[in-house]
Design an enzyme around this catalytic site. Structure first.
Site, PDB file in Angstrom:
ATOM      1  N   MET A 136       0.733  -1.191   0.117  1.00  0.00           N
ATOM      2  CA  MET A 136       0.200   0.017  -0.082  1.00  0.00           C
ATOM      3  C   MET A 136       0.899   1.361  -0.194  1.00  0.00           C
ATOM      4  O   MET A 136       1.915   1.256   0.288  1.00  0.00           O
ATOM      5  CB  MET A 136      -1.079  -0.058   1.233  1.00  0.00           C
ATOM      6  CG  MET A 136      -0.427   0.075   2.782  1.00  0.00           C
ATOM      7  SD  MET A 136      -1.516  -0.038   4.106  1.00  0.00           S
ATOM      8  CE  MET A 136      -1.248  -1.880   3.933  1.00  0.00           C
ATOM      9  N   CYS A 137       0.269   2.212  -0.517  1.00  0.00           N
ATOM     10  CA  CYS A 137       0.936   3.738  -0.409  1.00  0.00           C
ATOM     11  C   CYS A 137       1.961   3.624  -1.374  1.00  0.00           C
ATOM     12  O   CYS A 137       1.968   3.481  -2.432  1.00  0.00           O
ATOM     13  CB  CYS A 137       1.304   4.006   0.955  1.00  0.00           C
ATOM     14  SG  CYS A 137       1.823   5.823   1.252  1.00  0.00           S
ATOM     15  N   ILE A 138       3.299   3.992  -0.788  1.00  0.00           N
ATOM     16  CA  ILE A 138       4.518   3.679  -1.638  1.00  0.00           C
ATOM     17  C   ILE A 138       5.168   2.465  -1.697  1.00  0.00           C
ATOM     18  O   ILE A 138       5.903   2.219  -2.588  1.00  0.00           O
ATOM     19  CB  ILE A 138       5.357   5.023  -1.176  1.00  0.00           C
ATOM     20  CG1 ILE A 138       6.639   5.308  -2.037  1.00  0.00           C
ATOM     21  CG2 ILE A 138       5.949   4.545   0.409  1.00  0.00           C
ATOM     22  CD1 ILE A 138       6.208   5.846  -3.075  1.00  0.00           C
ATOM     23  N   THR A 191      -2.993  -0.921  -2.935  1.00  0.00           N
ATOM     24  CA  THR A 191      -3.914   0.305  -2.874  1.00  0.00           C
ATOM     25  C   THR A 191      -3.166   1.353  -2.575  1.00  0.00           C
ATOM     26  O   THR A 191      -2.305   1.366  -2.016  1.00  0.00           O
ATOM     27  CB  THR A 191      -4.899  -0.059  -1.690  1.00  0.00           C
ATOM     28  OG1 THR A 191      -5.964   0.680  -1.752  1.00  0.00           O
ATOM     29  CG2 THR A 191      -4.429  -0.312  -0.519  1.00  0.00           C
TER      30      THR A 191
END
Length: 221
Positions: A136-138, A191
């Site tokens: 997720m995220c980075i 995500t």
């Protein structure tokens, strides 16, 4: 349903130099709500640097990624070198700059980055075993380093980061904060989380969906 064992890899404590705390707590909460057994891990290494989260300025001190990650895990955490793929059904890596600074060198080297050797070895072991991974995220920025060219993932809609993912051989798909992108062949679910989220509830909308899907995929492993 048998209890699923999930490994969660943390990268410190705090969005600017470690794990994004909201993302990790949402992940741990959702896994608990779904009845999964969780073991947190982190590399026993020095952080790239320490950031004052009040001012955003770098601080003249050194901190250890494993020690800082233990704050989030309430002390229940192990050195990532102790993690064995055979003991777990899936792997999840929350975001925060620690994923790009401590788990990899993406923050400083972009598409030319490398992944911390212990982190890479564990992630590759899950990939080779055909076990699901959630990013997720980075953290999806390192997907191509784990899976090789053609891997499908998302970091949301940030053009520069998406371009770096593509340069590394990944296939980037734009994604809303509340949704997920799944590479069905590789059992990778990603995500955007706080790459797009404007609130903790927005971050949770996609993270919960990702955790649920990762757990579903363990049924087919």
């Amino acid at each position: 349903m048998t209890t699923k064992n999930i490994a969660v890899v943390l990268s410190g404590c705090g969005v600017y130099d470690g794990t994004e705390i909201h993302e990790s707590v949402i992940t741990l909460l959702r896994l608990s709500q779904r009845g999964a057994h969780v073991q947190c891990f982190a590399p026993n290494i020095a952080q790239l640097h320490v950031i004052n989260h009040l001012t955003g300025e770098e601080m003249p001190e050194s901190r250890n990624v494993l020690v800082e990650s233990a704050r989030i895990a309430r002390g229940e955490i192990k050195d990532i070198r102790e993690a064995k793929v055979d003991d777990f059904d899936a792997l999840i890596v929350p975001g925060g700059f620690g994923a790009a600074k401590n788990l990899s060198s993406f923050a400083t080297e972009g598409a030319a980055c490398s992944v911390q050797p212990d982190v890479l070895a564990l992630a590759e072991a899950f990939a080779e075993a055909g076990k699901p991974i959630g990013l997720m995220c980075i953290s999806p920025a390192i997907a191509a380093k784990i899976y090789g060219p053609g891997v499908i993932c998302t970091i949301g809609k940030d053009a520069d980061t998406a371009a770096a993912v593509e340069k590394m051989g990944g296939t980037h798909q734009e994604c809303e904060v509340s949704d997920i992108v799944e590479d069905k062949a590789r059992k990778l679910v990603s995500t955007p989380a706080y790459m797009l989220a404007q609130s903790i509830s927005e971050a949770a909308s996609g993270i919960n969906k990702m955790v649920d899907r990762v757990l579903e995929l363990t049924q087919h492993a």
